[in-house]
Motif scaffolding. Sequence first.
Motif, PDB file in Angstrom:
ATOM      1  N   ASN A   1       0.570  -1.533   0.025  1.00  0.00           N
ATOM      2  CA  ASN A   1       0.114  -0.163   0.211  1.00  0.00           C
ATOM      3  C   ASN A   1       1.139   1.391  -0.222  1.00  0.00           C
ATOM      4  N   PRO A   2       0.501   1.302  -1.550  1.00  0.00           N
ATOM      5  CA  PRO A   2       2.221   3.118  -1.096  1.00  0.00           C
ATOM      6  C   PRO A   2       1.483   4.234  -0.321  1.00  0.00           C
ATOM      7  N   ARG A   3      -0.034   4.800   0.419  1.00  0.00           N
ATOM      8  CA  ARG A   3      -0.240   5.612   0.790  1.00  0.00           C
ATOM      9  C   ARG A   3       0.283   5.182   2.407  1.00  0.00           C
ATOM     10  N   LEU A   4       0.671   3.962   3.183  1.00  0.00           N
ATOM     11  CA  LEU A   4       1.038   3.921   4.585  1.00  0.00           C
ATOM     12  C   LEU A   4       2.718   4.586   4.546  1.00  0.00           C
ATOM     13  N   SER A   5       2.688   5.958   5.553  1.00  0.00           N
ATOM     14  CA  SER A   5       3.449   5.838   5.493  1.00  0.00           C
ATOM     15  C   SER A   5       4.159   4.652   7.280  1.00  0.00           C
ATOM     16  N   PRO A   6       5.704   4.606   7.263  1.00  0.00           N
ATOM     17  CA  PRO A   6       6.038   3.644   8.225  1.00  0.00           C
ATOM     18  C   PRO A   6       5.743   3.626   9.288  1.00  0.00           C
ATOM     19  N   ALA A   7       5.316   4.557   9.619  1.00  0.00           N
ATOM     20  CA  ALA A   7       4.723   4.832  11.274  1.00  0.00           C
ATOM     21  C   ALA A   7       3.124   4.130  10.867  1.00  0.00           C
ATOM     22  N   LYS A   8       2.889   4.517  10.083  1.00  0.00           N
ATOM     23  CA  LYS A   8       1.587   3.968   9.940  1.00  0.00           C
ATOM     24  C   LYS A   8       0.926   2.214   9.853  1.00  0.00           C
ATOM     25  N   LYS A   9       2.399   1.868   8.694  1.00  0.00           N
ATOM     26  CA  LYS A   9       2.139   0.438   9.030  1.00  0.00           C
ATOM     27  C   LYS A   9       2.678  -0.400  10.538  1.00  0.00           C
ATOM     28  N   ARG A  10       3.083   0.312  11.492  1.00  0.00           N
ATOM     29  CA  ARG A  10       3.709  -0.224  12.179  1.00  0.00           C
ATOM     30  C   ARG A  10       2.578  -0.342  13.472  1.00  0.00           C
ATOM     31  N   LYS A  11       2.011   1.375  13.338  1.00  0.00           N
ATOM     32  CA  LYS A  11       0.443   1.022  14.507  1.00  0.00           C
ATOM     33  C   LYS A  11      -0.188  -0.257  13.619  1.00  0.00           C
ATOM     34  N   ILE A  12      -0.559  -0.620  12.194  1.00  0.00           N
ATOM     35  CA  ILE A  12      -1.674  -1.139  11.771  1.00  0.00           C
ATOM     36  C   ILE A  12      -1.776  -2.814  11.882  1.00  0.00           C
ATOM     37  N   SER A  13       0.532  -2.920  11.766  1.00  0.00           N
ATOM     38  CA  SER A  13       0.834  -3.780  12.192  1.00  0.00           C
ATOM     39  C   SER A  13       0.473  -4.872  13.328  1.00  0.00           C
ATOM     40  N   ARG A  14       0.586  -3.863  14.573  1.00  0.00           N
ATOM     41  CA  ARG A  14       0.461  -4.036  16.041  1.00  0.00           C
ATOM     42  C   ARG A  14      -1.166  -4.287  16.194  1.00  0.00           C
ATOM     43  N   LEU A  15      -2.097  -3.789  15.584  1.00  0.00           N
ATOM     44  CA  LEU A  15      -3.444  -4.065  15.395  1.00  0.00           C
ATOM     45  C   LEU A  15      -3.420  -5.519  14.850  1.00  0.00           C
ATOM     46  N   ILE A  16      -3.154  -5.779  13.599  1.00  0.00           N
ATOM     47  CA  ILE A  16      -3.807  -7.228  13.518  1.00  0.00           C
ATOM     48  C   ILE A  16      -3.421  -7.826  14.048  1.00  0.00           C
ATOM     49  N   ARG A  17      -1.891  -7.752  14.507  1.00  0.00           N
ATOM     50  CA  ARG A  17      -0.894  -8.820  15.285  1.00  0.00           C
ATOM     51  C   ARG A  17      -1.928  -9.238  16.496  1.00  0.00           C
ATOM     52  N   GLY A  18      -2.207  -7.754  17.530  1.00  0.00           N
ATOM     53  CA  GLY A  18      -2.947  -8.415  18.310  1.00  0.00           C
ATOM     54  C   GLY A  18      -3.950  -9.739  17.652  1.00  0.00           C
ATOM     55  N   MET A  19      -5.070  -8.470  16.752  1.00  0.00           N
ATOM     56  CA  MET A  19      -6.784  -9.639  16.959  1.00  0.00           C
ATOM     57  C   MET A  19      -6.209 -11.094  16.559  1.00  0.00           C
ATOM     58  N   GLU A  20      -4.863 -11.095  15.708  1.00  0.00           N
ATOM     59  CA  GLU A  20      -4.698 -12.446  14.880  1.00  0.00           C
ATOM     60  C   GLU A  20      -4.002 -13.735  15.885  1.00  0.00           C
ATOM     61  N   GLN A  21      -3.978 -13.017  16.856  1.00  0.00           N
ATOM     62  CA  GLN A  21      -3.153 -13.966  17.788  1.00  0.00           C
ATOM     63  C   GLN A  21      -4.299 -13.900  19.341  1.00  0.00           C
ATOM     64  N   MET A  22      -5.967 -13.986  18.804  1.00  0.00           N
ATOM     65  CA  MET A  22      -7.210 -13.588  19.866  1.00  0.00           C
ATOM     66  C   MET A  22      -6.757 -15.636  20.503  1.00  0.00           C
ATOM     67  N   LYS A  23      -7.155 -15.626  21.768  1.00  0.00           N
ATOM     68  CA  LYS A  23      -7.085 -16.826  22.212  1.00  0.00           C
ATOM     69  C   LYS A  23      -8.164 -17.434  21.315  1.00  0.00           C
ATOM     70  N   GLY A  24      -8.888 -18.971  22.001  1.00  0.00           N
ATOM     71  CA  GLY A  24      -9.828 -20.062  21.520  1.00  0.00           C
ATOM     72  C   GLY A  24      -9.821 -19.856  20.378  1.00  0.00           C
ATOM     73  N   ILE A  25      -8.834 -19.482  19.025  1.00  0.00           N
ATOM     74  CA  ILE A  25      -8.800 -20.048  17.509  1.00  0.00           C
ATOM     75  C   ILE A  25      -8.817 -21.510  17.805  1.00  0.00           C
ATOM     76  N   ASP A  26      -9.518 -22.571  17.356  1.00  0.00           N
ATOM     77  CA  ASP A  26      -9.691 -23.593  17.191  1.00  0.00           C
ATOM     78  C   ASP A  26      -8.446 -24.198  16.205  1.00  0.00           C
ATOM     79  N   LEU A  27      -8.404 -23.907  15.166  1.00  0.00           N
ATOM     80  CA  LEU A  27      -8.714 -24.295  13.388  1.00  0.00           C
ATOM     81  C   LEU A  27      -8.171 -22.887  12.678  1.00  0.00           C
ATOM     82  N   PHE A  28      -7.119 -22.521  11.917  1.00  0.00           N
ATOM     83  CA  PHE A  28      -6.458 -22.277  10.910  1.00  0.00           C
ATOM     84  C   PHE A  28      -6.958 -22.660   9.535  1.00  0.00           C
ATOM     85  N   LEU A  29      -7.666 -22.193   8.741  1.00  0.00           N
ATOM     86  CA  LEU A  29      -7.066 -22.276   7.625  1.00  0.00           C
ATOM     87  C   LEU A  29      -6.432 -21.483   6.705  1.00  0.00           C
ATOM     88  N   LEU A  30      -5.027 -22.154   5.812  1.00  0.00           N
ATOM     89  CA  LEU A  30      -4.655 -21.603   5.351  1.00  0.00           C
ATOM     90  C   LEU A  30      -4.457 -21.357   4.170  1.00  0.00           C
TER      91      LEU A  30
END
Length: 377
Positions: free
Chosen positions: A128-157
């Motif tokens: 995404n060319p519109r995102l600054s490095p600082a914004k990328k880091r912020k969104i990255s932390r947000l995504i990582r936190g959501m994807e590490q939520m407890k209770g996921i029984d199966l990941f489909l890759l």
Amino acid sequence: MSEKSASLIPVLIASSLKPAKDTRAWGKLGLSLRESGHFSLIFMGFSQIRLKNSEDEKFYRSLSNTNSRWGRISSQAIFLKTLLRTRPKILICCTYEYLPIASFFKRILGYKLVYDVQENYIKNLDLNPRLSPAKKRKISRLIRGMEQMKGIDLFLLAELCYTEEMPDKTPFLILENKYAGEIKSVSPFKFSLKEGYCFLISGTLTPAFGTLEAIDWFKEILNEFPKSILKIIGHCTLPSFRISLQKACENTPQIQLKASSFPIPNELIITEYSEIDFAVLPYQNRNAIKDKMPTKLFESAALGVPVLISRNPKWLDFLGTFSGGFPIDFFDPQHACQQFRAALHREYFTQSPDDSILWKSQHTDFVLAIKNLNPIK
């Protein structure tokens, strides 16, 4: 409600920005579960219109405008409302945005939670060319936190490479975006020399997918093959890039551009394959792309359409087993005609692709994995 539908296990397959009748969620995951005869299906996703329900298939809209920030926020409330109303025994989340609510209410409603990992969303931020490095880091932390939520029984890759890129996502099942249909029987063929050929670029249209480079390449092709046509049909999420595409296509009537701000039904794109000579996949060699298997590779292989594709060992190995394509350097328009002439001399589909390119090759594993979740009855 019939006695049959009352005995079926309710499954909610939910996304926010993907269409309610998404190619993967509805057309592949839903198709497999529907054919098994053990599940009733509920789909939640983006739609501009109300969708009709049937006895064993119901639809809910997550939002009607994908560009609305308020819509993204309100879709969380809609998801929770849908979750409480439908009370599924199995919940398949096709977006990380719903995982916090899904994780919390799992303990209350008692369903099994599946996360369909369709993208490496953190890696994709680099596209995404519109995102600054600082914004990328912020969104990255947000995504990582959501994807590490407890209770996921199966990941489909959705990609084999995700097992290395995201080793924390276990237990997992690899479900690649293979073609949800049958292989078209095609005899080996070569192209005869003519004044024009028909090319297709389809799917998501972004700068990193090389669409602008392919347009420049095609304009060079017109010098020797003036009756050629380039069809560009796809979903363009960046308004600024849509304008760039429109400008690039100006004064070139041989280019037919349909860059939509909304997802285009896959069946419309598949229809285009019957009228073209080559599918064009001009991807840039970016880290977020190079290890993935584009859906269009499977589609082109199954439909018997040769692809002109950026040079990538993984993709060329896949095509090489049945001579399904030819490598092109779309960043070298000076030699566009020379490379294309070489492609015209190649014999294509010297063998028929096997069923491993089809979604049905994964059907049994997927249905068995969902059954093995042992939902509460």
